[in-house]
Structure formats: structure tokens, C-alpha cells
Enzyme design. Structure first.
Site, mmCIF file in Angstrom:
data_model
loop_
_atom_site.group_PDB
_atom_site.id
_atom_site.type_symbol
_atom_site.label_atom_id
_atom_site.label_comp_id
_atom_site.label_asym_id
_atom_site.label_seq_id
_atom_site.Cartn_x
_atom_site.Cartn_y
_atom_site.Cartn_z
ATOM 1 N N CYS A 94 0.837 -1.154 -0.066
ATOM 2 C CA CYS A 94 -0.063 0.016 0.018
ATOM 3 C C CYS A 94 0.769 1.228 -0.065
ATOM 4 O O CYS A 94 1.538 1.509 -0.899
ATOM 5 C CB CYS A 94 -0.961 -0.109 1.049
ATOM 6 S SG CYS A 94 -2.626 0.724 0.862
ATOM 7 N N ARG A 128 -12.576 5.924 -1.705
ATOM 8 C CA ARG A 128 -11.626 5.144 -1.007
ATOM 9 C C ARG A 128 -11.719 3.830 -1.309
ATOM 10 O O ARG A 128 -12.965 3.419 -1.189
ATOM 11 C CB ARG A 128 -11.584 5.683 0.549
ATOM 12 C CG ARG A 128 -10.600 5.134 1.181
ATOM 13 C CD ARG A 128 -10.265 5.666 2.485
ATOM 14 N NE ARG A 128 -9.147 5.009 3.307
ATOM 15 C CZ ARG A 128 -8.008 5.434 3.111
ATOM 16 N NH1 ARG A 128 -7.831 6.599 2.395
ATOM 17 N NH2 ARG A 128 -7.038 5.028 3.430
ATOM 18 N N HIS A 194 -3.366 -5.862 2.444
ATOM 19 C CA HIS A 194 -3.206 -5.823 3.861
ATOM 20 C C HIS A 194 -3.606 -7.228 4.259
ATOM 21 O O HIS A 194 -4.030 -7.979 3.546
ATOM 22 C CB HIS A 194 -3.795 -4.814 4.592
ATOM 23 C CG HIS A 194 -3.195 -3.537 4.357
ATOM 24 N ND1 HIS A 194 -2.053 -3.069 4.588
ATOM 25 C CD2 HIS A 194 -3.895 -2.487 3.968
ATOM 26 C CE1 HIS A 194 -2.047 -1.852 4.263
ATOM 27 N NE2 HIS A 194 -3.261 -1.365 3.765
#
Ligand code: GLN
Length: 238
Positions: A94, A128, A194
Site C-alpha cells: 500500500c 476510497r 493488507h
């Protein structure tokens, strides 16, 4: 690497550790130990120089401002660029993935220069991306379908000098409309996943270890790791 001993460098635990990606370090240590390969892990804070003798460098995700500071410090240090040139393995998640590229979007969308290690450009996306992501990995890497959790505003495009890590089956991934997730070139690999990514994807962990030691590794019992992986894949795909 002169012998089967792996030096792992965890970059900037003080700036890039907000999303639990440090678990990737533990997985590499453990999967190496199960093959009888000793590891040494260095937690390298942002006020310390990047060690020149690492075999695997790991970067995690981070909030926008710590990400900008991390990029500035790594740029000034120059050690990670040097590590990439001498063929060290780099695995970045990320914010760390974005930092490896030519530039990324800051907290107001302003372009922030990255390290130029990976041929990617990131900017600020419209929305997002938060949620599970699943992707089918590039065939040449020989890694099973990947699963992770993404949480990013950044959108990333891959240039001709890098290849997509995976094609998205579910979720957003790079978010540039390409349908791809992550990128790699040589032994430098980045992802938005993640989870931590290497906990959920033992195949990806073994790819990184294989790159580091320069040989194939014997298989190990992955029934426990497989249970988590199956649970997450089933939750998303059924
Ligand atoms: N701040 C970056 C973004 O939102 C990275 C976030 C992260 O590392 N999860 O794109």
C-alpha cells in the site's frame, strides 16, 4: 547472499506500521525456520540509515503524512534504491508500494516524488477503496489466487517497466480502471493487500523466500495457513 541465512529489513516501523503489515516479517521468519534457514530481522527506524546488506526489504502501509515523510527520508537515504540495483528482494504494501513508484498523491492530492524503483505512478482516486480483494496472480509467478484487505485512496497505474501482480476477481486493487492489483519487476513486488498479505498468502511468502535464497524450497504443512485463506476466499467469492 553468501549462504542460506536471510537478513530481513523492516523499513520504518515508526512511520509505516499502522496497518499490521509487520506480520509479513513474522511469516517470512517462520517459513524460513521451518526449512532450517536462519533469519535475522532488523527493525529500521526512520532516523537510521538503510542497511546495505539486507536480503529482503519490507515496507508496510501508512497514513498519508507519515507516508510522505517516509518517502522523503528514503529518498534522501538512497539505500533502498541501491538495494534494488544490487538485486535485493523488496516487498511493499500500500503506502510502501506507492513510495516505490515515481510519484504518489499526498493528503491534498499533491504529487509527491517516490523512489522510482518500480515503474508505477500513483495519484489520489475519487473514492476510497476499502474491503476484501481477491486476484489471480500473473502465471509466470506460479502463486495461487491471492486474498487480502485493502484500504487506500491512492490509484496506481503500471508503466511498461513493470507487470501487474494479479488480475482482480473481487475488490478494487490498483483502482486505475485497469482491473489489476499490485505490480512487480525483477525481485521488487508491491501490492495493496493488507491482511497481512503473507499471512493470507503463503505462496507469496514462499516466492519472496525463493527469490532471496535463489533456490526452490521444500513444501511445508500449510493446513493452518490454508484454513484462514479458504475462509477469506469463501467469504468473498460465495
Ligand atoms: N495513504 C495511502 C492511501 O490512502 C496509503 C494507505 C495505506 O497504506 N493503507 O492511498
Amino acid at each position: 547472499m553468501s549462504s542460506d541465512r536471510i537478513k530481513i529489513v523492516w523499513i520504518y516501523p515508526d512511520l509505516l506500521s499502522t496497518y499490521g503489515d509487520q506480520g509479513n516479517t513474522i511469516v517470512l521468519e517462520r517459513r524460513a525456520a521451518l526449512r532450517g534457514i536462519p533469519t535475522e530481522t532488523v527493525n529500521m527506524r526512520s532516523d537510521e540509515p538503510v542497511p546495505q546488506d539486507g536480503d529482503i526489504y519490507l515496507l508496510g502501509g501508512g497514513e498519508d503524512r507519515p507516508q510522505i515523510l517516509a518517502a522523503q527520508r528514503l529518498r534522501n537515504d538512497g539505500g533502498l534504491q541501491y538495494a534494488a540495483q544490487r538485486g535485493a528482494v523488496i516487498f511493499a504494501v500500500c503506502a510502501g508500494f506507492q513510495i516505490l513508484g515515481h510519484e504518489f498523491g499526498g493528503e491534498e492530492g499533491q504529487p509527491v516524488p517516490g523512489l522510482g524503483i518500480l515503474d508505477i505512478h500513483s495519484g489520489r482516486g475519487q473514492t476510497r477503496a476499502v474491503g476484501e480483494v481477491v486476484g489471480d496472480v500473473s502465471a509466470e509467478l506460479n502463486v495461487p489466487r491471492i486474498t487480502g484487505f485493502e484500504n487506500h485512496q491512492g490509484a496506481t497505474s503500471i508503466g511498461p517497466g513493470a507487470k501487474p501482480l494479479a488480475k482482480v476477481i473481487s475488490g478494487i486493487g490498483n483502482g486505475d480502471g485497469s482491473g489489476f492489483e499490485g505490480a512487480y519487476a525483477g525481485r521488487v513486488l508491491g501490492t495493496y493487500m493488507h491482511g497481512p498479505a503473507l499471512v493470507r498468502n503463503p505462496g507469496l511468502a514462499d516466492l519472496i523466500l525463493t527469490w532471496a535464497v535463489g533456490r526452490q524450497l521444500p513444501p511445508i504443512d500449510d493446513s493452518w495457513a490454508g484454513r484462514l485463506r479458504e475462509e477469506r476466499l469463501n467469504a468473498v467469492l460465495t
